[in-house]
Design a protein around this motif. Structure first.
Motif, short mmCIF file in Angstrom:
data_model
loop_
_atom_site.label_atom_id
_atom_site.label_comp_id
_atom_site.label_asym_id
_atom_site.label_seq_id
_atom_site.Cartn_x
_atom_site.Cartn_y
_atom_site.Cartn_z
N HIS A 235 0.83 -1.21 0.00
CA HIS A 235 0.00 0.00 0.00
C HIS A 235 0.87 1.26 0.00
O HIS A 235 1.89 1.31 0.67
CB HIS A 235 -0.92 0.03 1.24
N ILE A 239 -4.23 4.28 3.32
CA ILE A 239 -4.50 2.84 3.52
C ILE A 239 -6.02 2.69 3.58
O ILE A 239 -6.70 3.42 4.30
CB ILE A 239 -3.91 2.32 4.84
N THR A 240 -6.54 1.77 2.81
CA THR A 240 -8.00 1.65 2.74
C THR A 240 -8.56 1.08 4.03
O THR A 240 -7.90 0.32 4.75
CB THR A 240 -8.42 0.72 1.58
#
Ligand SMILES: Cc1cc2nc3c(=O)[nH]c(=O)nc-3n(C[C@H](O)[C@H](O)[C@H](O)COP(=O)(O)OP(=O)(O)OC[C@H]3O[C@@H](n4cnc5c(N)ncnc54)[C@H](O)[C@@H]3O)c2cc1C
Length: 303
Positions: A235, A239-240
Motif C-alpha cells: 500500500h 490505507i484503505t
C-alpha cells in the motif's frame, strides 16, 4: 494487609547479589516493588527472603547508541520516559511507557522488573516482544541472553531459573524508513489496558508498506506479536478501510480476548479491531514523516 514476615538483604554489588540469590532458598528479587509488594501484602505470594537490588550501582545505567537502548534492572519507567535520546533512538519506548500506570508508580517501578514480571496486561513485555528485545540474565553459573519467545512461557511465567537475576534489557533502534505508534483503551488513564496495541510499520525505498508488525496487550496469555503484512504490504498513500479491517481480523485470529469484570470478550475483540486500524494508520503516517524528514523528499502520506 501486611505481608508475612520475610528476611531482607540489600547487597551492594551484583556479585554479592548473585551469591546471595544462589545460596538462598525461596528468595525473590525486589526491584521497584510495585507488583511484588502488593502481592506479598495481600498474601497472594510469600517469600522467605527478599533480595533488594536497588543498592547495586551498575544496574542503574541507561546507555543509548545508534544501535539501540540498553538499560539496567533498577532503571525506573520514569527514567526512560524522561530520556530524550531514548525517545530519539526508539520512539516506541516513550509511546508505550506513557500508558504504564500513574506517575508515582512509574517513579518506582522498573522496566526490567515489568518485563520479567511477564504480565500480558503490561505494556512493556509486549514492547519487548514487538521490538525483538534481548534480556540479559546472570547467575553464579554464568550469563545468557533471552528473546521474548524464550522468555515468556506462560501467564506471569518466565524461563528464568530460581538463581537468575535479570540485569539488563536491550531494545534495538528504530530502523530507517520505519514508524511506530501505540494506543490503548483503559477505564481510566493509568489503569491496566482493556486492550493495548503497538505497531511498527516499515516502508520500502518507494514509500510503499514493506512490513507491519503489531504487539497486543491484555488479549492473550503471553505477550503476543502478529505479522500484519499480508493485507497491507504494497500500500501507498491512503490505507484503505478494507485493508485495515482485514488487518484487525488477522490479528484477532492470533489472539484470545477473554471476559473479566472489566470487559466482555466481545468488547475486547471490538477494541482489537478498532485499535489495530488506528495504530497501524498512525505508525504508517509516522514512517512516512520520518522518511521524508531523513530523505528530504516530498510527502506521499495520505492527505
Ligand atoms: C496501581 C498500579 C497500577 C499499575 N498499572 C500498570 C500498568 O498500567 N501497566 C503496567 O505495565 N504495569 C502497571 N503496574 C505495575 C508496574 O509497572 C510495576 O512496576 C512492574 O510491573 C514491576 O516492576 P517492579 O520494578 O515494581 O518489580 P517488582 O514488583 O519489584 O517485581 C516484580 C516481579 O519481578 C521479579 N523481578 C523484578 N526485577 C527482577 C530482576 N531484575 N531479576 C529477576 N526478577 C526480578 C520480582 O521478584 C517479582 O516477582 C501497576 C502497578 C500498580 C501498583
Amino acid at each position: 494487609m501486611k505481608p508475612a514476615p520475610f528476611g531482607y538483604r540489600r547487597p551492594g554489588s551484583l556479585a554479592e547479589a548473585l551469591t546471595a540469590y544462589a545460596d538462598a532458598s525461596d528468595a525473590k528479587i525486589g526491584a521497584g516493588g510495585q507488583s511484588l509488594i502488593p502481592l506479598l501484602s495481600m498474601r497472594l505470594a510469600s517469600v522467605a527472603e527478599l533480595i533488594d537490588i536497588n543498592g547495586i550501582e551498575e544496574l542503574s545505567r541507561i546507555t543509548v547508541s545508534e544501535d539501540g537502548v540498553r538499560f539496567g534492572a533498577t532503571v525506573r519507567h520514569s527514567d526512560l520516559l524522561a530520556h530524550e535520546q531514548v525517545a530519539a533512538v526508539q520512539p516506541m519506548i516513550p509511546a508505550a511507557l506513557h500508558h504504564v500506570a500513574h506517575a508515582t508508580i512509574r517513579n518506582r517501578g522498573t522496566t526490567v522488573g515489568s518485563i520479567v514480571h511477564a504480565d500480558a496486561s503490561g505494556e512493556m513485555p509486549t514492547v519487548f516482544a514487538l521490538l525483538d528485545g534481548r534480556l540479559t540474565v546472570q547467575s553464579v553459573r554464568g550469563t545468557r541472553e533471552l528473546a521474548a519467545p524464550e522468555l515468556f512461557i506462560g501467564p506471569l511465567e518466565t524461563s528464568l531459573a530460581a538463581d537468575e537475576i535479570a540485569t539488563e534489557v536491550f531494545l534495538p533502534a528504530l530502523a530507517p524508513r520505519h514508524g511506530v505508534a501505540f494506543d490503548e483503551i483503559a477505564r481510566r488513564h493509568g489503569d491496566y489496558a482493556l486492550v493495548g496495541v503497538g505497531a511498527v510499520v516499515g516502508l520500502d525505498a518507494d514509500g510503499a508498506i514493506a512490513s507491519v508488525r503489531a504487539g497486543y496487550v491484555s488479549v492473550s496469555e503471553v505477550p503476543t506479536v502478529v505479522d500484519l503484512g499480508e493485507p497491507l504490504v504494497g500500500h501507498r498513500g491512503e490505507i484503505t478501510d478494507d485493508a485495515l479491517r482485514a488487518a484487525g481480523e488477522l490479528a484477532l485470529s492470533h489472539l484470545e480476548p477473554e471476559a473479566d469484570i472489566h470487559a466482555t470478550a466481545h468488547y475486547r475483540a471490538q477494541l482489537v479491531r478498532v485499535l489495530t486500524g488506528r495504530v497501524v494508520r498512525a505508525a504508517y503516517d509516522d514512517a512516512v514523516a520520518r522518511s521524508n524528514r531523513s530523505e528530504g523528499t516530498p510527502s506521499n502520506a495520505r492527505s
